[in-house]
Design a protein around this motif. Structure first.
Motif, short mmCIF file in Angstrom:
data_model
loop_
_atom_site.label_atom_id
_atom_site.label_comp_id
_atom_site.label_asym_id
_atom_site.label_seq_id
_atom_site.Cartn_x
_atom_site.Cartn_y
_atom_site.Cartn_z
N TYR A 118 7.16 -15.70 1.21
CA TYR A 118 7.00 -14.39 1.86
C TYR A 118 6.93 -14.42 3.39
O TYR A 118 6.68 -13.40 4.01
CB TYR A 118 5.73 -13.71 1.33
CG TYR A 118 5.84 -13.32 -0.13
CD1 TYR A 118 6.63 -12.24 -0.50
CD2 TYR A 118 5.18 -14.03 -1.12
CE1 TYR A 118 6.75 -11.87 -1.83
CE2 TYR A 118 5.29 -13.67 -2.46
CZ TYR A 118 6.08 -12.59 -2.79
OH TYR A 118 6.20 -12.22 -4.11
N GLY A 119 7.11 -15.59 3.97
CA GLY A 119 7.00 -15.66 5.44
C GLY A 119 5.59 -16.02 5.86
O GLY A 119 4.71 -16.20 5.01
N ASP A 120 5.39 -16.09 7.18
CA ASP A 120 4.10 -16.61 7.66
C ASP A 120 2.98 -15.59 7.57
O ASP A 120 2.55 -15.03 8.57
CB ASP A 120 4.26 -17.09 9.11
CG ASP A 120 4.89 -18.47 9.15
OD1 ASP A 120 4.86 -19.16 8.09
OD2 ASP A 120 5.41 -18.86 10.21
N LEU A 179 -5.26 -8.32 3.66
CA LEU A 179 -4.93 -7.98 2.26
C LEU A 179 -3.80 -6.96 2.22
O LEU A 179 -2.89 -7.05 1.38
CB LEU A 179 -6.18 -7.43 1.56
CG LEU A 179 -5.98 -7.22 0.06
CD1 LEU A 179 -5.89 -8.55 -0.67
CD2 LEU A 179 -7.10 -6.39 -0.53
N LYS A 180 -3.82 -5.99 3.14
CA LYS A 180 -2.75 -4.98 3.19
C LYS A 180 -1.40 -5.63 3.43
O LYS A 180 -0.40 -5.25 2.82
CB LYS A 180 -3.03 -3.98 4.34
CG LYS A 180 -4.03 -2.91 3.95
CD LYS A 180 -3.51 -1.52 4.37
CE LYS A 180 -4.29 -0.41 3.71
NZ LYS A 180 -5.43 0.02 4.55
N ARG A 181 -1.41 -6.64 4.33
CA ARG A 181 -0.14 -7.34 4.59
C ARG A 181 0.36 -8.05 3.34
O ARG A 181 1.54 -8.04 3.03
CB ARG A 181 -0.32 -8.35 5.72
CG ARG A 181 -0.24 -7.69 7.09
CD ARG A 181 -0.66 -8.62 8.19
NE ARG A 181 0.23 -9.74 8.40
CZ ARG A 181 -0.11 -10.85 9.06
NH1 ARG A 181 -1.32 -10.97 9.56
NH2 ARG A 181 0.76 -11.81 9.22
N MET A 241 4.36 -7.93 -0.97
CA MET A 241 4.65 -8.16 -2.39
C MET A 241 4.99 -6.86 -3.12
O MET A 241 5.10 -6.84 -4.35
CB MET A 241 3.43 -8.79 -3.07
CG MET A 241 3.04 -10.11 -2.49
SD MET A 241 1.65 -10.81 -3.39
CE MET A 241 2.52 -11.48 -4.79
N ASP A 242 5.08 -5.75 -2.35
CA ASP A 242 5.39 -4.45 -2.94
C ASP A 242 4.33 -3.94 -3.89
O ASP A 242 4.61 -3.19 -4.82
CB ASP A 242 6.73 -4.50 -3.71
CG ASP A 242 7.90 -4.37 -2.74
OD1 ASP A 242 7.64 -4.03 -1.57
OD2 ASP A 242 9.04 -4.61 -3.16
N PHE A 288 1.37 3.83 -1.60
CA PHE A 288 0.43 4.19 -0.55
C PHE A 288 1.03 4.04 0.84
O PHE A 288 0.40 4.32 1.81
CB PHE A 288 -0.84 3.35 -0.69
CG PHE A 288 -1.49 3.53 -2.01
CD1 PHE A 288 -2.19 4.70 -2.28
CD2 PHE A 288 -1.39 2.57 -3.00
CE1 PHE A 288 -2.76 4.88 -3.51
CE2 PHE A 288 -1.98 2.74 -4.22
CZ PHE A 288 -2.67 3.91 -4.50
N LYS A 289 2.23 3.59 0.88
CA LYS A 289 2.83 3.35 2.21
C LYS A 289 3.07 4.62 2.98
O LYS A 289 3.34 5.64 2.37
CB LYS A 289 4.15 2.60 2.03
CG LYS A 289 3.93 1.10 2.07
CD LYS A 289 5.26 0.36 1.98
CE LYS A 289 5.00 -1.11 1.78
NZ LYS A 289 6.12 -1.75 1.11
#
Ligand code: TRP
Length: 339
Positions: A172-174, A325-327, A332-333, A338-339
């Motif tokens: 998922y990247g850094d 946690l939001k990130r 991860m969709d 909620f976006k």
């Protein structure tokens, strides 16, 4: 702009803390505050893995919090909080469990030891004990932690944390910062007084092996008097972990309490009898513990202050951990709606 490295540490409130806990970790906490952004957690959810009926978690959490403060942890400089107050830990725990492998958790030495104590019978082991290192990884990764002070026994868990973080980042990247261990050079492992081959541990059946931070000073006198030395004649006090385990352990304790280097102590103690050496150790430990216990009691009797410290800490910890946690959820969709 935040330029100080972030340091995270935690202790389980599962019983009375020992001189070993203090020397191995809490002793450094107050000075860390000047160098790092420190986050100190009381890991009450970890303590659920070894609950017993006579144990009051609430009391133990408050005791531990008062001890943190007595050791010089300052709520104005550091975030001090109780793990269960910050729901993000258990939420990230689930996500990370899907990036952890059964095999690697089975290989954790601490788990294998706990399993041995329960006769190697997996029926007697709760899954929390198995998952324990994943919750610990969540604690660490939620705060973009750079440094975790660890003793030998927790090194493997930190290594696992890095592996889990790396596995996630690879996909998922850094997202996660990879934490580094901060290993103390001396005194990171205080050994037990009668059997200096094993670590001083609060769960030791033989209480004469252990000095508790809040115990009566008079009982410490006998524990130190009875501590194992050796039969070298004439007696000689020097540091040698192979041949003089008992004496070396006592030297490490004295060095940590007095803040004097071991080689300076060796010079000062040249020609001193073991019994006199023990008197010196007792004098220093009792002086130190009297001060610590006095400050502890001052904090401990003011429960409304302790609760305020915990509440303020939880607010700050939630703010930080929610961001991470939001990130994670977002990448991860998981939080699409909620976006
Ligand atoms: N497992 C640690 C112990 O028993 C306590 C702990 C929980 C911890 N979470 C942590 C330590 C995160 C360091 C970082 O001592």
């Amino acid at each position: 702009m935040n330029s100080k490295p972030i340091l995270f540490s935690a202790v389980q409130p599962s019983g009375d803390l020992t001189l070993g806990n203090y020397i191995g970790s809490m002793r450094h906490w107050s000075k860390f505050q000047n160098i790092y952004d420190c986050i100190y957690c009381i890991a009450d959810l970890h303590a659920l893995t070894t609950l017993n009926k006579n144990f009051s978690l609430k009391k133990s959490v408050l005791d531990t919090l008062a001890l943190y403060l007595a050791c010089g942890v300052d709520p104005n400089k550091s975030i001090i909080f109780i793990q269960s107050h910050v729901y993000q830990h258990t939420q990230l725990n689930w996500v990370l469990s899907c990036f952890s492998q059964f095999g690697e958790l089975s290989r954790m030495t601490q788990f294998k030891n706990k399993k041995k104590i329960r006769n190697n019978c997996i029926e007697n082991i709760n899954v929390g004990l198995f998952n324990y290192p994943i919750l610990m990884s969540s604690d660490i990764l939620l705060y973009e932690t750079n440094l975790v002070p660890v003793g030998q026994d927790q090194k493997q868990h930190l290594e696992l944390t890095r592996n889990i973080a790396h596995r996630f980042n690879f996909l998922y990247g850094d997202i996660f910062t990879l934490p580094e261990p901060l290993i103390d050079i001396s005194g990171s492992k205080v050994m037990s007084l009668l059997e200096p081959k094993k670590k001083m541990s609060k769960s030791d059946m033989n209480k004469n092996n252990v000095i508790f931070l809040l115990e009566d000073i008079s009982s410490i006198f006998f524990k130190i008097k009875n501590a194992i030395t050796d039969s070298q004649t004439p007696p000689k006090i020097y540091y040698d972990k192979k041949r003089k385990l008992g004496i070396s352990n006592l030297l490490e304790i004295l060095s940590a309490i007095t803040n004097k280097e071991i080689n300076i102590l060796e010079k000062e103690l040249n020609g001193v009898m073991y019994s006199e050496f023990k008197n010196i150790i007792f004098d220093n430990i009792s002086q130190f513990l009297r001060r610590l216990q006095k400050s502890y009691l001052n904090y401990r009797k003011d429960e409304s202050y302790l609760k305020k410290v915990a509440q303020d800490g939880a607010i700050k910890a939630r703010l930080k951990s929610e961001k991470l946690l939001k990130r994670v959820y977002s990448i991860m969709d998981i939080d699409l709606f909620f976006k």
